[in-house]
Design a protein around this motif. Structure first.
Motif, mmCIF file in Angstrom:
data_model
loop_
_atom_site.group_PDB
_atom_site.id
_atom_site.type_symbol
_atom_site.label_atom_id
_atom_site.label_comp_id
_atom_site.label_asym_id
_atom_site.label_seq_id
_atom_site.Cartn_x
_atom_site.Cartn_y
_atom_site.Cartn_z
ATOM 1 N N SER A 48 -8.607 7.918 -5.567
ATOM 2 C CA SER A 48 -8.153 7.480 -4.241
ATOM 3 C C SER A 48 -8.035 5.973 -4.031
ATOM 4 O O SER A 48 -7.098 5.532 -3.379
ATOM 5 C CB SER A 48 -9.032 8.088 -3.144
ATOM 6 O OG SER A 48 -8.732 9.453 -3.022
ATOM 7 N N ALA A 67 0.828 -1.203 0.000
ATOM 8 C CA ALA A 67 0.000 0.000 0.000
ATOM 9 C C ALA A 67 0.862 1.252 0.000
ATOM 10 O O ALA A 67 0.484 2.271 -0.544
ATOM 11 C CB ALA A 67 -0.947 0.005 1.189
ATOM 12 N N ASP A 68 2.059 1.163 0.628
ATOM 13 C CA ASP A 68 2.926 2.322 0.665
ATOM 14 C C ASP A 68 3.603 2.566 -0.682
ATOM 15 O O ASP A 68 4.249 3.578 -0.869
ATOM 16 C CB ASP A 68 3.966 2.183 1.784
ATOM 17 C CG ASP A 68 4.760 0.901 1.697
ATOM 18 O OD1 ASP A 68 5.965 0.935 1.964
ATOM 19 O OD2 ASP A 68 4.172 -0.145 1.366
ATOM 20 N N THR A 90 -2.367 5.480 -15.098
ATOM 21 C CA THR A 90 -1.519 4.308 -14.882
ATOM 22 C C THR A 90 -0.571 4.130 -16.060
ATOM 23 O O THR A 90 0.619 3.855 -15.879
ATOM 24 C CB THR A 90 -2.377 3.047 -14.675
ATOM 25 O OG1 THR A 90 -3.214 3.265 -13.529
ATOM 26 C CG2 THR A 90 -1.530 1.821 -14.447
ATOM 27 N N LYS A 149 1.912 2.939 -3.452
ATOM 28 C CA LYS A 149 0.945 3.561 -4.358
ATOM 29 C C LYS A 149 1.566 4.746 -5.075
ATOM 30 O O LYS A 149 2.350 5.497 -4.505
ATOM 31 C CB LYS A 149 -0.277 4.065 -3.579
ATOM 32 C CG LYS A 149 -1.369 3.057 -3.407
ATOM 33 C CD LYS A 149 -2.597 3.748 -2.831
ATOM 34 C CE LYS A 149 -3.746 2.784 -2.709
ATOM 35 N NZ LYS A 149 -4.939 3.432 -2.155
ATOM 36 N N VAL A 150 1.190 4.907 -6.315
ATOM 37 C CA VAL A 150 1.632 6.048 -7.113
ATOM 38 C C VAL A 150 1.027 7.322 -6.504
ATOM 39 O O VAL A 150 -0.158 7.363 -6.177
ATOM 40 C CB VAL A 150 1.174 5.870 -8.580
ATOM 41 C CG1 VAL A 150 1.433 7.124 -9.386
ATOM 42 C CG2 VAL A 150 1.860 4.666 -9.201
ATOM 43 N N ARG A 151 1.868 8.341 -6.354
ATOM 44 C CA ARG A 151 1.430 9.613 -5.781
ATOM 45 C C ARG A 151 1.013 10.562 -6.907
ATOM 46 O O ARG A 151 1.796 10.833 -7.814
ATOM 47 C CB ARG A 151 2.555 10.238 -4.957
ATOM 48 C CG ARG A 151 2.875 9.459 -3.701
ATOM 49 C CD ARG A 151 4.019 10.080 -2.909
ATOM 50 N NE ARG A 151 5.202 10.384 -3.691
ATOM 51 C CZ ARG A 151 6.159 9.506 -3.990
ATOM 52 N NH1 ARG A 151 6.078 8.265 -3.584
ATOM 53 N NH2 ARG A 151 7.209 9.876 -4.703
ATOM 54 N N HIS A 196 -6.973 3.886 -6.019
ATOM 55 C CA HIS A 196 -5.873 3.369 -6.849
ATOM 56 C C HIS A 196 -4.559 4.118 -6.671
ATOM 57 O O HIS A 196 -3.498 3.598 -7.011
ATOM 58 C CB HIS A 196 -6.281 3.413 -8.324
ATOM 59 C CG HIS A 196 -7.588 2.742 -8.572
ATOM 60 N ND1 HIS A 196 -7.692 1.383 -8.734
ATOM 61 C CD2 HIS A 196 -8.847 3.243 -8.633
ATOM 62 C CE1 HIS A 196 -8.973 1.069 -8.904
ATOM 63 N NE2 HIS A 196 -9.683 2.173 -8.849
ATOM 64 N N PHE A 197 -4.636 5.343 -6.207
ATOM 65 C CA PHE A 197 -3.467 6.207 -6.093
ATOM 66 C C PHE A 197 -3.483 6.913 -4.739
ATOM 67 O O PHE A 197 -4.526 7.045 -4.124
ATOM 68 C CB PHE A 197 -3.477 7.303 -7.179
ATOM 69 C CG PHE A 197 -3.502 6.788 -8.582
ATOM 70 C CD1 PHE A 197 -2.332 6.399 -9.222
ATOM 71 C CD2 PHE A 197 -4.695 6.707 -9.290
ATOM 72 C CE1 PHE A 197 -2.353 5.937 -10.535
ATOM 73 C CE2 PHE A 197 -4.728 6.240 -10.596
ATOM 74 C CZ PHE A 197 -3.556 5.849 -11.214
ATOM 75 N N GLU A 198 -2.314 7.395 -4.330
ATOM 76 C CA GLU A 198 -2.243 8.303 -3.178
ATOM 77 C C GLU A 198 -2.468 9.691 -3.769
ATOM 78 O O GLU A 198 -1.666 10.159 -4.583
ATOM 79 C CB GLU A 198 -0.868 8.196 -2.542
ATOM 80 C CG GLU A 198 -0.703 9.054 -1.313
ATOM 81 C CD GLU A 198 0.701 8.946 -0.742
ATOM 82 O OE1 GLU A 198 1.271 10.004 -0.422
ATOM 83 O OE2 GLU A 198 1.228 7.816 -0.642
#
Length: 132
Positions: free
Chosen positions: A29, A5-6, A121, A8-10, A31-33
Motif C-alpha cells: 500500500s 500520487a494518482d 516494480t 501509482k501503479v495499480r 508504494h502501490f494502489e
C-alpha cells in the motif's frame, strides 16, 4: 493530484488466504494502489473495471486454478496489464505453469517485504517476461 500520487501503479492481489491478502496489502500500500480479492471467481470483472497494471494471482483455488484465471481474465485486461502467478509451489513447477498459462511471470510466496516491492516494480518498469 499534481504530486503524482494518482500515478501509482495499480496492483490487484488475488488469494483465498485472508491473512496473506492483508499482509501483502499492508506491504504494498505505501508504494502501490492495491486492490485485493479473495476468489478466482470475478477476477475478469475486476480486471476489466479496475484496469490494474499488475495482477498478483495465487495458483491454488478450490474452484478455478490461477493459470486458468490468467487466460480468462487476459481477454478483458488492458494490453499493458501483467499477470504474475504467486504461489508456494516449487519454482520449477511455477515457472512451467507460468509459461503454459501465458502469465508474464511468477513469484514465490517466500518473496515478501522490500523484495516483493522491488520485484513488482521491476515487472512494471521493464518488459519483464518469464525467464527462458
Amino acid at each position: 493530484m499534481a504530486d503524482g500520487a494518482d500515478a501509482k501503479v495499480r496492483v490487484l492481489v488475488v488469494d483465498d488466504d485472508p491473512d496473506l491478502l492483508e499482509l501483502v496489502r499492508r506491504t504494498l500500500s505505501p508504494h502501490f494502489e492495491v486492490q485485493t480479492h479473495h476468489s478466482a471467481l470475478g477476477v475478469s470483472n475486476l480486471v476489466r473495471n479496475g484496469e490494474p497494471d499488475l495482477v498478483l494471482l495465487d495458483v491454488n483455488f478450490p474452484a478455478l486454478k490461477g493459470d486458468q484465471v490468467v487466460s480468462l481474465a487476459r481477454r478483458y485486461a488492458p494490453r499493458t496489464t501483467k499477470f504474475i502467478l504467486y504461489s508456494a509451489s516449487d519454482e520449477s513447477k511455477l515457472r512451467s505453469l507460468a509459461r503454459a498459462s501465458g502469465a508474464d511471470g511468477y513469484l514465490s510466496k517466500s518473496v515478501q517485504g522490500a523484495e516483493l516491492i522491488q520485484k513488482l516494480t521491476a515487472f512494471r518498469d521493464k518488459d519483464q517476461t518469464v525467464p527462458a
